[in-house]
Design a protein around this motif. Structure first.
Motif, short mmCIF file in Angstrom:
data_model
loop_
_atom_site.label_atom_id
_atom_site.label_comp_id
_atom_site.label_asym_id
_atom_site.label_seq_id
_atom_site.Cartn_x
_atom_site.Cartn_y
_atom_site.Cartn_z
N ASN A 1 59.44 -36.81 -27.75
CA ASN A 1 59.96 -37.08 -29.10
C ASN A 1 58.85 -37.31 -30.13
OD1 ASN A 1 62.57 -36.51 -28.41
ND2 ASN A 1 63.08 -38.62 -27.88
N PHE B 1 57.08 -33.92 -30.86
CA PHE B 1 57.73 -32.98 -31.78
C PHE B 1 57.81 -33.53 -33.21
CE2 PHE B 1 58.54 -30.59 -28.03
CZ PHE B 1 58.63 -29.28 -28.47
N ARG B 2 57.91 -34.84 -33.34
CA ARG B 2 57.90 -35.43 -34.69
C ARG B 2 56.57 -35.13 -35.40
NH1 ARG B 2 59.29 -40.30 -33.16
NH2 ARG B 2 57.22 -41.25 -33.34
N LYS C 1 56.01 -31.35 -36.18
CA LYS C 1 56.67 -30.89 -37.41
C LYS C 1 55.78 -31.23 -38.62
CE LYS C 1 60.73 -30.50 -40.17
NZ LYS C 1 62.17 -30.66 -40.35
N LEU D 1 60.52 -24.36 -39.35
CA LEU D 1 60.58 -25.66 -40.02
C LEU D 1 61.99 -25.95 -40.56
CD1 LEU D 1 57.19 -25.59 -41.97
CD2 LEU D 1 57.76 -27.01 -39.99
N ASP D 2 62.63 -24.91 -41.09
CA ASP D 2 63.96 -25.10 -41.69
C ASP D 2 65.03 -25.39 -40.63
OD1 ASP D 2 62.86 -24.68 -44.14
OD2 ASP D 2 63.51 -22.58 -44.33
N THR D 3 64.89 -24.80 -39.45
CA THR D 3 65.93 -24.93 -38.42
C THR D 3 65.59 -25.97 -37.35
OG1 THR D 3 64.87 -23.22 -37.09
CG2 THR D 3 66.57 -22.49 -38.63
N ASN D 4 64.30 -26.38 -37.31
CA ASN D 4 63.80 -27.28 -36.25
C ASN D 4 63.95 -26.69 -34.86
OD1 ASN D 4 62.97 -29.44 -37.93
ND2 ASN D 4 65.12 -29.97 -38.22
N TYR E 1 61.87 -24.47 -33.52
CA TYR E 1 60.50 -24.36 -32.97
C TYR E 1 59.53 -24.71 -34.10
CZ TYR E 1 60.72 -19.96 -35.56
OH TYR E 1 60.88 -19.04 -36.57
N TYR E 2 58.30 -25.05 -33.75
CA TYR E 2 57.27 -25.30 -34.76
C TYR E 2 56.05 -24.45 -34.43
CZ TYR E 2 60.23 -29.36 -35.69
OH TYR E 2 61.30 -30.16 -35.96
N THR F 1 58.51 -25.43 -28.62
CA THR F 1 59.96 -25.55 -28.76
C THR F 1 60.55 -26.37 -27.61
OG1 THR F 1 62.04 -24.33 -28.89
CG2 THR F 1 60.35 -23.34 -27.50
#
Length: 308
Positions: free
Chosen positions: A232, A235-236, A239, A265-268, A270-271, A287
Motif C-alpha cells: 500500500n 503504490f501510494r 502514484k 494515473l487517471d484510472t489508478n 497502473y503507474y 500494477t
C-alpha cells in the motif's frame, strides 16, 4: 571455463535522483546478456564490435587506475588482434545497461587482480564503483559506475547515496496478480542529451527545490516500502512519483507513452515511471492487477520482470 555472461540491469528507482544523492535500487535482468568472444570477424556485427573495442582499449590504456584495480591492456590488445568482440543482445539506448555489461566483462577478464563478487566488501564496492565510473565515462561523458557494478556483481544493489552502495536482498518474485513490467516505447533514447536537459532544469531554484523535497522523498519511500514488501505505501508513493515525473520530466517521457502514462494515473490501474534516463527505450510499469493493465496497454510490447 565458459565465458561468463553479464546481464542487463534495471534501475527500479532512482533515475536522476541518484545524481542528486537520492537512494536507488537496481536489479540484474537476465533476459538480456553479453559476453566476450573470439571469432574470425566475418559478420559486420563482429567486425564493428572489434573495431570499437580497439578504440576503447586505447582509452582504457590512458586511464590511471588504482594499483589494486589495474587492467592488463597489452593482453586485451593482443586478444583484439585475435578477433575478440562483445557478443550481446542488450539493446543500446534502452536504459538497461548495454555499456555497463561491456565494462563489467572487460574488467572481469583483464583485471590484473582476481575478485569474487560474493566476497567483495562494502569498501571495495565503493572503490570498484569509482573505477567503473572512469571506465564507463568513455560511453556517456560522465558515469556514476553504478551500471557496470550491477552487471559485474549480478546482485540487487541498494544505492544509499552518491558514495555508498551495498548488496541487498529483495523479496522473492512469486506468481501473484501484481507485476512490475517493461513497456517498449519503440524508440531509442540517448543518455547524454537527456542528462543535459536535467542539468539545465537543475539551474532553476524551483526545480531544485521540488526535486529535493518531493521527488527524492517519494523515491526513497518507494524503495523502503518495496524492500519491506509493504504494497500500500509502495503504490501510494509510486502514484506521487509518477505524477511528479509527468509534470517535471515531460521531455524525458517518449511521446508514444504520454497518453498511456496519463491513463494509468487517471484510472489508478497502473503507474509508469522512467527506466534509466528516458527519451526512449523502456518505461517501467507497476500494477496490482497485471491482467487489467495488460488490456489497457494493448498495442505496446511488454515484458514482466517481477511478480507479486
Amino acid at each position: 571455463m565458459a565465458n561468463p555472461l553479464f546481464y542487463a540491469k534495471i534501475l527500479l528507482f532512482g533515475e536522476y535522483g541518484i545524481i542528486e544523492d537520492s537512494q536507488g535500487l537496481t536489479l540484474p535482468y537476465s533476459f538480456y546478456k553479453g559476453t566476450l568472444k573470439f571469432s574470425d570477424l566475418e559478420s559486420d556485427f563482429e567486425k564493428t564490435s572489434n573495431i570499437s573495442l580497439q578504440k576503447y582499449a586505447d582509452y582504457l590504456g590512458s586511464l590511471n587506475l588504482p594499483d589494486s584495480f589495474k587492467l592488463n591492456i597489452s593482453k586485451l590488445q593482443k586478444d583484439l588482434k585475435k578477433g575478440l568482440f562483445f557478443d550481446s543482445n542488450i539493446p543500446q539506448g534502452y536504459g538497461v545497461g548495454s555499456s555497463g555489461a561491456l565494462v563489467a566483462a572487460i574488467f572481469e577478464k583483464y583485471s590484473v587482480k582476481t575478485y569474487l563478487p560474493e566476497h567483495i566488501s562494502k569498501d571495495q564496492l565503493k572503490e570498484l564503483k569509482k573505477v567503473f565510473g572512469e571506465m564507463e565515462s568513455y560511453f556517456h561523458g560522465k558515469s556514476s559506475g553504478i551500471d557496470p557494478l550491477i552487471c559485474y556483481m549480478n546482485l540487487p544493489i541498494l544505492i544509499e547515496n552518491k558514495e555508498n552502495v551495498d548488496k541487498v536482498s529483495i523479496p522473492e518474485s512469486h506468481e501473484g496478480k501484481g507485476a512490475i513490467f517493461l513497456i517498449d516505447s519503440g524508440m531509442t533514447g540517448e543518455t547524454g542529451p537527456m542528462v543535459q536537459i536535467f542539468f539545465e532544469k537543475m539551474k532553476t531554484e524551483g526545480f531544485r527545490k521540488t526535486m529535493k523535497e518531493e521527488f527524492i522523498r517519494y523515491n526513497n519511500a518507494c524503495i523502503d516500502a518495496f524492500l519491506k514488501k509493504e504494497m500500500n505505501p509502495l503504490f501510494r508513493n509510486l502514484k506521487s512519483l509518477s505524477v511528479w515525473a509527468y509534470e517535471h520530466f515531460k521531455p524525458m517521457i517518449p511521446e508514444s507513452i504520454y497518453n498511456a502514462w496519463k491513463k494509468g494515473l487517471d484510472t489508478n490501474a497502473y503507474y509508469l515511471k522512467l527506466c534509466g534516463s528516458g527519451g526512449g527505450g523502456y518505461i517501467l510499469g507497476f500494477t496490482k492487477d497485471y491482467k487489467k493493465a495488460e488490456k489497457m496497454l494493448e498495442g505496446f510490447h511488454k515484458e514482466v520482470i517481477y511478480r507479486f
